[in-house]
Scaffold this motif. Structure first.
Motif, mmCIF file in Angstrom:
data_model
loop_
_atom_site.group_PDB
_atom_site.id
_atom_site.type_symbol
_atom_site.label_atom_id
_atom_site.label_comp_id
_atom_site.label_asym_id
_atom_site.label_seq_id
_atom_site.Cartn_x
_atom_site.Cartn_y
_atom_site.Cartn_z
ATOM 1 N N ALA A 37 0.786 -1.289 0.092
ATOM 2 C CA ALA A 37 -0.063 0.121 0.123
ATOM 3 C C ALA A 37 0.959 1.248 -0.100
ATOM 4 C CB ALA A 37 -0.964 -0.157 1.141
ATOM 5 N N ILE A 38 2.141 1.261 0.128
ATOM 6 C CA ILE A 38 2.944 2.230 0.584
ATOM 7 C C ILE A 38 3.211 3.211 -0.859
ATOM 8 C CG2 ILE A 38 5.456 3.188 0.674
ATOM 9 C CD1 ILE A 38 5.587 0.764 2.757
ATOM 10 N N PRO A 39 3.067 2.648 -1.867
ATOM 11 C CA PRO A 39 3.306 3.467 -3.284
ATOM 12 C C PRO A 39 1.985 4.003 -3.680
ATOM 13 C CG PRO A 39 3.578 1.163 -3.698
ATOM 14 C CD PRO A 39 3.678 1.124 -2.308
ATOM 15 N N GLY A 40 0.713 3.882 -2.727
ATOM 16 C CA GLY A 40 -0.556 4.368 -3.240
ATOM 17 C C GLY A 40 -1.294 3.043 -4.097
ATOM 18 N N ASP A 41 -2.420 3.742 -4.774
ATOM 19 C CA ASP A 41 -3.212 2.790 -5.449
ATOM 20 C C ASP A 41 -2.377 2.090 -6.632
ATOM 21 O OD1 ASP A 41 -5.416 1.570 -6.837
ATOM 22 O OD2 ASP A 41 -6.554 3.137 -7.109
ATOM 23 N N LEU A 42 -2.455 0.994 -6.526
ATOM 24 C CA LEU A 42 -1.684 0.062 -7.622
ATOM 25 C C LEU A 42 -2.559 -0.663 -8.914
ATOM 26 C CD1 LEU A 42 1.113 -1.809 -5.606
ATOM 27 C CD2 LEU A 42 1.441 0.374 -6.839
ATOM 28 N N ARG A 43 -3.886 -0.176 -8.704
ATOM 29 C CA ARG A 43 -4.738 -0.866 -9.935
ATOM 30 C C ARG A 43 -4.156 -0.454 -11.233
ATOM 31 N NH1 ARG A 43 -10.276 0.617 -6.902
ATOM 32 N NH2 ARG A 43 -9.185 2.552 -6.547
ATOM 33 N N GLY A 44 -3.994 -1.628 -11.818
ATOM 34 C CA GLY A 44 -3.854 -1.392 -13.287
ATOM 35 C C GLY A 44 -2.336 -0.835 -13.712
ATOM 36 N N ARG A 45 -1.506 -0.621 -12.515
ATOM 37 C CA ARG A 45 -0.406 -0.042 -12.580
ATOM 38 C C ARG A 45 0.770 -1.307 -12.842
ATOM 39 N NH1 ARG A 45 0.810 3.877 -7.703
ATOM 40 N NH2 ARG A 45 3.063 4.238 -8.840
ATOM 41 N N ASN A 46 1.928 -0.968 -13.673
ATOM 42 C CA ASN A 46 2.800 -1.824 -13.903
ATOM 43 C C ASN A 46 3.912 -1.709 -12.701
ATOM 44 O OD1 ASN A 46 2.000 -2.796 -16.493
ATOM 45 N ND2 ASN A 46 2.971 -0.806 -17.521
ATOM 46 N N VAL A 47 4.355 -2.947 -12.104
ATOM 47 C CA VAL A 47 5.261 -2.900 -11.016
ATOM 48 C C VAL A 47 6.474 -3.788 -11.317
ATOM 49 C CG1 VAL A 47 5.571 -3.414 -8.580
ATOM 50 C CG2 VAL A 47 3.488 -2.131 -9.229
ATOM 51 N N LEU A 48 7.456 -3.542 -11.163
ATOM 52 C CA LEU A 48 8.622 -4.484 -11.110
ATOM 53 C C LEU A 48 9.052 -4.938 -9.712
ATOM 54 C CD1 LEU A 48 11.187 -5.308 -12.455
ATOM 55 C CD2 LEU A 48 12.421 -3.546 -12.102
ATOM 56 N N GLU A 49 9.229 -6.043 -9.580
ATOM 57 C CA GLU A 49 9.670 -6.631 -8.288
ATOM 58 C C GLU A 49 10.853 -7.651 -8.537
ATOM 59 O OE1 GLU A 49 8.042 -9.682 -4.362
ATOM 60 O OE2 GLU A 49 7.067 -9.666 -6.461
ATOM 61 N N VAL A 50 11.809 -7.393 -7.790
ATOM 62 C CA VAL A 50 13.123 -8.155 -7.812
ATOM 63 C C VAL A 50 13.275 -8.939 -6.682
ATOM 64 C CG1 VAL A 50 15.690 -7.773 -7.758
ATOM 65 C CG2 VAL A 50 14.231 -6.186 -9.045
ATOM 66 N N GLY A 51 13.465 -10.120 -6.735
ATOM 67 C CA GLY A 51 13.626 -11.120 -6.101
ATOM 68 C C GLY A 51 12.354 -11.599 -5.196
ATOM 69 N N PRO A 52 11.379 -12.140 -5.777
ATOM 70 C CA PRO A 52 10.106 -12.292 -5.150
ATOM 71 C C PRO A 52 10.269 -13.374 -4.514
ATOM 72 C CG PRO A 52 9.942 -13.035 -7.413
ATOM 73 C CD PRO A 52 11.168 -12.165 -7.386
ATOM 74 N N GLY A 53 11.127 -14.403 -4.712
ATOM 75 C CA GLY A 53 11.370 -15.773 -3.690
ATOM 76 C C GLY A 53 9.904 -16.584 -3.965
#
Length: 273
Positions: A37-53
Motif C-alpha cells: 500500500a505504500i506506493p499508493g493505488d496500484l490498480r492497473g499499474r505496472n510494478v517491477l519486483e526483484v527477488g520475489p522468492g
C-alpha cells in the motif's frame, strides 16, 4: 480455490532461504499488504519486483491490482510463482534471471513502480543503478524497497551525521526519500541479524545544469577520503578546488559537513555547458 498460506507454499515446494542469494522470506500477509500500500493505488499499474522468492510480496501486489513483472534468479521458486499466475491470470510475468542484467526500460513501455524486498547482497547496487540515470525524471514513478536499517538510514541521512555519505547525496539531490516503515527481524524467515526498513523514494525535478556523472565523481572523491579536508580529498577532481573558491566553500571543511545543495553547486560548476 483460494491460495494456501505462503508458509504452506514454502513447505509444499521444500523452499528454504538461500544465504548465497541474500534471501529472507516475509510471511506475514498483513505486513505484506501494508508494504504493497505504500506506493499508493496500484490498480492497473505496472510494478517491477526483484527477488520475489516464493511470492509473499508478489501476492500482496497482485491483490492490490498491480500488473507485476517479477525477476527471480532462484529456479526453485518458479513453481510457487507459477501458482500465482494461475490465481491472477494476466497480472503476472515472471522472468528467470539476474536483475542486475535486465534493463527495466526493455520490460515496460511506460512508467512503472518498483516494489521489492531486495536481496541483501545486491540491494545497494540495484538501488544506485536506478538512482544514477542520466535521464530525469526516470521511467520509474517510485521505489519502495526493503533494506537493512543501516542502509536505509544512509539513504535518508543528513549532514554532520555518521550515516551521511554518497548514498544520501545520490538519493536526495533529485528525489524525495523517506523511511516509510521499520520491519523487525522477527518478521523474516529466517530472521536476519539486523533490523530492516522500507524506503520510499519519489523523483523530484532535477537541478538544471548538473551532470549526474560529475556529481557522482565529486562525492566519490570527497567521501572516499571523508576524514580529510576538501582541499585534499578533491584535489584530483579537475576544477573542484577552483569551484570551492568561487562558491565560497571553505576548503578546510570535510565532506560530511557539506549539504546536498552544496555538492550540487560544486557539480554544477564542473558540469559541461
Amino acid at each position: 480455490m483460494s491460495l494456501p498460506p505462503i508458509r504452506e507454499t514454502i513447505r509444499q515446494y521444500g523452499l528454504s532461504a538461500s544465504k548465497a542469494l541474500g534471501q529472507n522470506f516475509l510471511l506475514d500477509e498483513q505486513l505484506l499488504d501494508r508494504i504493497a500500500a505504500i506506493p499508493g493505488d496500484l490498480r492497473g499499474r505496472n510494478v517491477l519486483e526483484v527477488g520475489p522468492g516464493p511470492g509473499g510480496l508478489t501476492r500482496a501486489l497482485l491483490r492490490a491490482g498491480a500488473n507485476v513483472t517479477a525477476i527471480e534468479m532462484d529456479e526453485r521458486c518458479l513453481p510457487a510463482l507459477a501458482e500465482l499466475d494461475e490465481h491472477f491470470p494476466g497480472q503476472l510475468t515472471v522472468i528467470h534471471g539476474d536483475a542486475m542484467r535486465h534493463d527495466p526500460a526493455d520490460l515496460f513501455d511506460g512508467p512503472y513502480a518498483v516494489v521489492a524486498n531486495l536481496p541483501y547482497n545486491v540491494g545497494t547496487a540495484l538501488y544506485t543503478g536506478w538512482m544514477s540515470g542520466t535521464e530525469w525524471p526516470p521511467q520509474w514513478s517510485s521505489l519502495t524497497l526493503m533494506f537493512q536499517l543501516e542502509v536505509a538510514q544512509r539513504i535518508v541521512s543528513e549532514p554532520n551525521t555518521g550515516a551521511y555519505g554518497r548514498l544520501a547525496v545520490l538519493s536526495q539531490w533529485r528525489s524525495s526519500a523517506k523511511i516509510a516503515m521499520k520491519v523487525h527481524r522477527s518478521a523474516f524467515t529466517p530472521p536476519p541479524k539486523v533490523m530492516s526498513a522500507i524506503v520510499h523514494v519519489t523523483p523530484v525535478p532535477a537541478p538544471p545544469g548538473v551532470s549526474s556523472p560529475v556529481l557522482e565523481a565529486v562525492t566519490e572523491a570527497a567521501f572516499g577520503q571523508r576524514r580529510k579536508m576538501l582541499r585534499q580529498s578533491l584535489k584530483r577532481v579537475p576544477g573542484a578546488l577552483d569551484a570551492l573558491k568561487e562558491l565560497g566553500i571553505d576548503e578546510t571543511r570535510r565532506a560530511e559537513t557539506l549539504s546536498v545543495s552544496e555538492f550540487v553547486s560544486i557539480a554544477e560548476k564542473l558540469s559541461p555547458r
